[in-house]
Design an enzyme around this catalytic site. Structure first.
Site, PDB file in Angstrom:
ATOM      1  N   HIS A 107       0.826  -1.218   0.000  1.00 46.10           N
ATOM      2  CA  HIS A 107       0.000   0.000   0.000  1.00 46.10           C
ATOM      3  C   HIS A 107       0.855   1.261   0.000  1.00 46.10           C
ATOM      4  CE1 HIS A 107       0.110  -0.084   4.573  1.00 46.10           C
ATOM      5  NE2 HIS A 107       0.077   1.217   4.405  1.00 46.10           N
TER       6      HIS A 107
ATOM      7  N   ASP B 155       1.302  -7.686   2.285  1.00 44.61           N
ATOM      8  CA  ASP B 155       1.402  -6.242   2.027  1.00 44.61           C
ATOM      9  C   ASP B 155       2.865  -5.792   1.853  1.00 44.61           C
ATOM     10  OD1 ASP B 155       0.899  -3.549   1.802  1.00 44.61           O
ATOM     11  OD2 ASP B 155      -0.391  -3.425   3.576  1.00 44.61           O
TER      12      ASP B 155
ATOM     13  N   SER C 148       3.957   2.287   8.510  1.00 47.58           N
ATOM     14  CA  SER C 148       3.784   1.260   7.504  1.00 47.58           C
ATOM     15  C   SER C 148       5.069   1.088   6.730  1.00 47.58           C
ATOM     16  CB  SER C 148       2.658   1.623   6.556  1.00 47.58           C
ATOM     17  OG  SER C 148       1.468   1.164   7.091  1.00 47.58           O
TER      18      SER C 148
HETATM   19  N1  ARG Z   1      -4.660   0.504   7.434  1.00 45.70           N
HETATM   20  C1  ARG Z   1      -3.349   0.510   6.896  1.00 45.70           C
HETATM   21  C2  ARG Z   1      -2.682   1.888   7.101  1.00 45.70           C
HETATM   22  O1  ARG Z   1      -3.250   2.778   7.663  1.00 45.70           O
HETATM   23  C3  ARG Z   1      -3.283   0.002   5.484  1.00 45.70           C
HETATM   24  C4  ARG Z   1      -4.075   0.714   4.451  1.00 45.70           C
HETATM   25  C5  ARG Z   1      -4.023   0.208   3.034  1.00 45.70           C
HETATM   26  N2  ARG Z   1      -5.015  -0.811   2.723  1.00 45.70           N
HETATM   27  C6  ARG Z   1      -6.324  -0.593   2.369  1.00 45.70           C
HETATM   28  N3  ARG Z   1      -7.099  -1.627   2.168  1.00 45.70           N
HETATM   29  N4  ARG Z   1      -6.850   0.586   2.187  1.00 45.70           N
HETATM   30  O2  ARG Z   1      -2.121   2.514   6.298  1.00 45.70           O
HETATM   31  N1  ASP Z   2      -1.315   1.311   8.031  1.00 48.95           N
HETATM   32  C1  ASP Z   2      -0.609   2.395   8.676  1.00 48.95           C
HETATM   33  C2  ASP Z   2       0.417   3.051   7.744  1.00 48.95           C
HETATM   34  O1  ASP Z   2       0.240   3.089   6.564  1.00 48.95           O
HETATM   35  C3  ASP Z   2       0.006   1.947   9.944  1.00 48.95           C
HETATM   36  C4  ASP Z   2      -0.894   2.170  11.107  1.00 48.95           C
HETATM   37  O2  ASP Z   2      -1.656   3.142  11.090  1.00 48.95           O
HETATM   38  O3  ASP Z   2      -0.812   1.387  12.044  1.00 48.95           O
HETATM   39  O4  ASP Z   2       1.344   3.692   8.163  1.00 48.95           O
END
Ligand code: ARG
Ligand code: ASP
Length: 720
Positions: free
Chosen positions: A84, A221, A655
């Site tokens: 991502h 990921d 991330s």
């Molecule tokens: N929650 C994670 C972070 O804040 C991954 C986000 C990417 N994935 C998604 N399905 N939108 O960045």
């Molecule tokens: N998914 C998040 C990021 O992209 C990490 C988090 O918020 O825990 O940095």
């Protein structure tokens, strides 16, 4: 019950030993934590984490593209981050014909690696406490604006001096504890960063938005890039003659795997936390901001979904936007639930009452801190309605792509209609805009945006108090009699901005006459009218209050640090480099449910057999490997490990951060937090807060067995 007793005992222990369960620590100050880390099992030294005299872990870690972290995993500039994090680059190289999102991408030779204009990575050269320097000439009696301009001067001078030390050096000076301290971060920035590999989204985003922020998780990921440098190993803009960068350090990769309770270190660039905000701010967040923003995004997402399901081109065009919009949306939902469950407002009040009581102990304290709480309360009362308008400006007005696009013509138009304009500045602004416009139109679909426009104007009209509505909105409501969609269609059919060919033609020989076409445009008008009333009625007061709050917080946090003199404080995350540590471990998300600390390939297959979840469709080749049990050296107990969770305190920006074991080896790549943890930016709870990491062995399995790109493993240092 048993858990509660154990937790109570443990927290008592934590207090006695000073063992922190939360904390995002500044690398330079690792000396304060290293004893505890070693007690928890860490085998390395403070100098191994951060040193300016020898290579250390910091030299293997970069801030990736501004918002993520990545780590070097070979001596030839190869880095790994999340899928991502590389998503927009992977998407930019994709088209219906070369659909790297769907099919994955693997450079089989260095020649096939793909450059990414605009993408940069930065290494931390060093950091320094520059509080004294930055505050030189600042006095307590100074007006806040004078203080700020003095600070800016000091910072500018300092930055200029240190940036001259090396090619590609960038200095960043950041306040800590709301300006009680200042730190300099000197970075070396590289801009030739090429895409090396990415699995298909059916692996890299397996579980999609259904599983996002949720455990148990099965997302592969990750993506890989390579940093290129000039022949002297120095930063240089993209050039075919650049060569792979030779890092001072890269991380060895451990194949030994993880056990529950193993020590873990996460080292990266957490973006933003707000641990010190008062009860008033938490109330505003969970009762107003989050609910409104969530609703607006609900609407936008359902429009995106509707079109993406019916049309592949739109699906690709909106994939990155959808992910971005959905990500914060889902986090806000979890955060609101988490803060309510923790009773965060009451806990904050308790602390505030303690503070007030402490502040009444002496005239000196009373004089300095006695007024704080009533002032916070008064300011937040005034801020709350204004903050709603700011939320709608960001989440409704600028959510309309064409309105946001039109707003970017502001500067160019202003220059173009000036009688004696600065031609050089004009040309630069114009060329920037042309580049921006090309990218914009590639991923723009007018039908989607017409619906967003209609829905957002309607929401603004219905939710915002009359005193803050621009006049035209009421008139439109009258004239369209509630049929916002039809109105939107008419607006777009008359807008220059909806016609890319005309926009480029007009931009091409832009002068004061053609600029007036943009200026007179109805979508530009929508932008201008919202903006004017925001400037008239909201902006200056909103910023005055924010500035006053900033000063209050500086005093409050300074006071808290005096009141709790034995507590080990850490500054809120602010996109500067931090490390955090904990252990591998599961938790009990709710009564009767226990989460184990890891997931495997079995779970991917299990999820894929659930009917009708498009996010749960793994690639055929992966299913095939599973059925043949063709796991090679990656097999563990007849399956392949996929992800694990730990007690590390992380946030957005972490991330892609390396998860490092007690010996300094890479064991995982951080990519998320559990649903029950998402309030940790405001309040951390060791019972519920877990970070989610990709097990590095799954990445190797995918590269080697799934993608047939095993040649990439040859340059890694793998520890068995
Ligand atoms: N929650 C994670 C972070 O804040 C991954 C986000 C990417 N994935 C998604 N399905 N939108 O960045
Ligand atoms: N998914 C998040 C990021 O992209 C990490 C988090 O918020 O825990 O940095």
């Amino acid at each position: 019950m048993r858990r509660i007793i154990i937790t109570a005992l443990l927290s008592a222990l934590f207090v006695f030993n000073g063992i922190a369960d939360e904390g995002m620590w500044l690398p330079m100050l690792v000396g304060k934590n290293i004893k505890e880390m070693q007690r928890m099992g860490f085998k390395l030294t403070a100098d191994d984490i951060y040193s300016v005299n020898q290579s250390s872990l910091k030299d293997a870690i970069v801030q990736f593209g501004g918002g993520c972290t990545a780590e070097l995993i070979s001596a030839e500039g190869l880095l790994i981050t999340n899928h991502h994090c590389g998503f927009s680059q992977i998407q930019a190289h994709s088209s219906v014909d070369h659909d790297y999102l769907t099919n994955g991408f693997w450079a089989m030779s260095r020649q096939e690696e793909l450059p990414n204009p605009g993408l940069t990575v930065r290494f931390l050269v060093r950091m320094e406490d520059v509080t004294a320097l930055v505050l030189t000439g600042v006095t307590p009696e100074m007006k806040e604006s004078d203080r700020q301009s003095k600070l800016s001067d000091n910072i500018r001078e300092l930055s200029k001096k240190v940036e001259a030390e090396g090619v590609g050096y960038k200095a960043v000076v950041r306040p800590m504890y709301y300006g009680n301290e200042y730190y300099l971060f000197l970075y070396e920035e590289f801009s030739d960063v090429r895409l090396v590999g990415a699995p298909p989204v059916s692996i890299g985003k397996f579980g999609g938005d259904t599983d996002n922020w949720v455990w148990p998780r099965h997302t592969g990921d990750f993506s890989m890039f390579r940093i290129y440098a000039d022949k002297d190993n120095k930063p240089a803009p993209y050039s075919a003659s650049n060569v792979p960068y030779k890092p001072k350090k890269h991380l060895p990769i451990s194949m030994k795997g993880i056990q529950e309770d193993d020590f873990t270190l996460v080292y990266g660039f957490p973006g933003r936390t707000q641990q010190f905000i008062t009860s008033h701010a938490v109330e505003m967040l969970i009762n107003q901001s989050n609910p409104h923003k969530i609703n607006l995004r609900n609407t936008r997402l359902s429009i995106f979904n509707h079109y993406s399901e019916a049309n592949d081109t739109i699906r690709i065009q909106y994939a990155s936007k959808h992910a971005r919009v959905a990500n914060a949306w889902k986090k806000w939902i979890g955060e609101t639930i988490g803060l309510r469950r923790l009773d965060a407002v009451a806990k904050k009040r308790e602390l505030e009452n303690m503070f007030t009581a402490w502040a009444s102990k002496s005239p000196e304290l009373q004089n300095k801190y006695g007024d704080l709480m009533p002032t916070f309360k008064r300011l937040y009362n005034e801020l709350t309605p204004l903050s709603l308008i700011v939320d709608y400006r960001n989440e409704a007005v600028y959510a309309v792509e064409l309105v946001d696009f039109a707003s970017r013509f502001d500067r160019v138009i202003a220059e173009a209609v000036k009688p004696n304009r600065d031609n050089e500045a004009f040309e630069i602004a114009k060329n920037k805009l042309v580049t921006y416009a090309r990218r914009f139109y590639k991923d723009f679909n007018i039908n989607v945006d017409v619906e967003v426009f209609a829905a957002m104007l309607k929401a603004y009209h219905e939710q915002i108090p009359a005193g803050y509505q621009p006049e035209f909105l009421g008139n439109l409501h009258q004239s369209c009699q509630g049929n916002w969609l039809q109105l939107a269609g008419e607006f777009y059919s008359q807008s220059v901005f909806a016609d890319s060919v005309r926009v480029f033609t007009l931009l091409n020989d832009l002068d004061s006459t053609s600029a007036r076409h943009f200026q007179a445009d109805n979508i530009y008008g929508v932008y201008a009218q919202f903006e004017n009333q925001y400037i008239d009625k909201v902006e200056s007061r909103y910023y005055q209050i924010s500035d006053s709050l900033n000063i209050l917080y500086r005093t409050y946090v300074g006071g808290l640090m005096r009141m709790q003199a034995d507590k080990r404080f850490f500054p809120d995350a602010n996109s500067t480099m931090r490390f955090t540590y904990g252990r591998v471990g599961g938790f009990e998300p709710k009564d009767g449910v226990v989460y184990s600390h890891y997931t495997t390939l079995d779970g991917i297959i299990e999820k894929s057999t659930q009917a009708n979840v498009p996010d749960y469709v793994p690639p055929v080749k992966l299913i095939d490997l599973y059925q043949k049990k063709d796991f090679g050296q990656y097999a563990v107990n007849g399956t392949v490990p996929v992800a694990f969770i730990g007690t590390n305190h992380t946030t957005g920006g972490n991330s892609g951060s390396p998860v490092i074991d007690a010996n300094g080896n890479l064991i995982g790549v951080n990519f998320d937090r559990c649903w029950e943890s998402t309030m940790s930016d405001v309040m951390f709870d060791p019972n519920y807060c877990r970070n989610i990491a990709l097990d590095i062995r799954y990445a190797l399995f995918v590269i080697d067995k799934f993608a047939g790109a095993g040649h990439l493993l040859n340059e890694m240092s793998i520890v068995r």
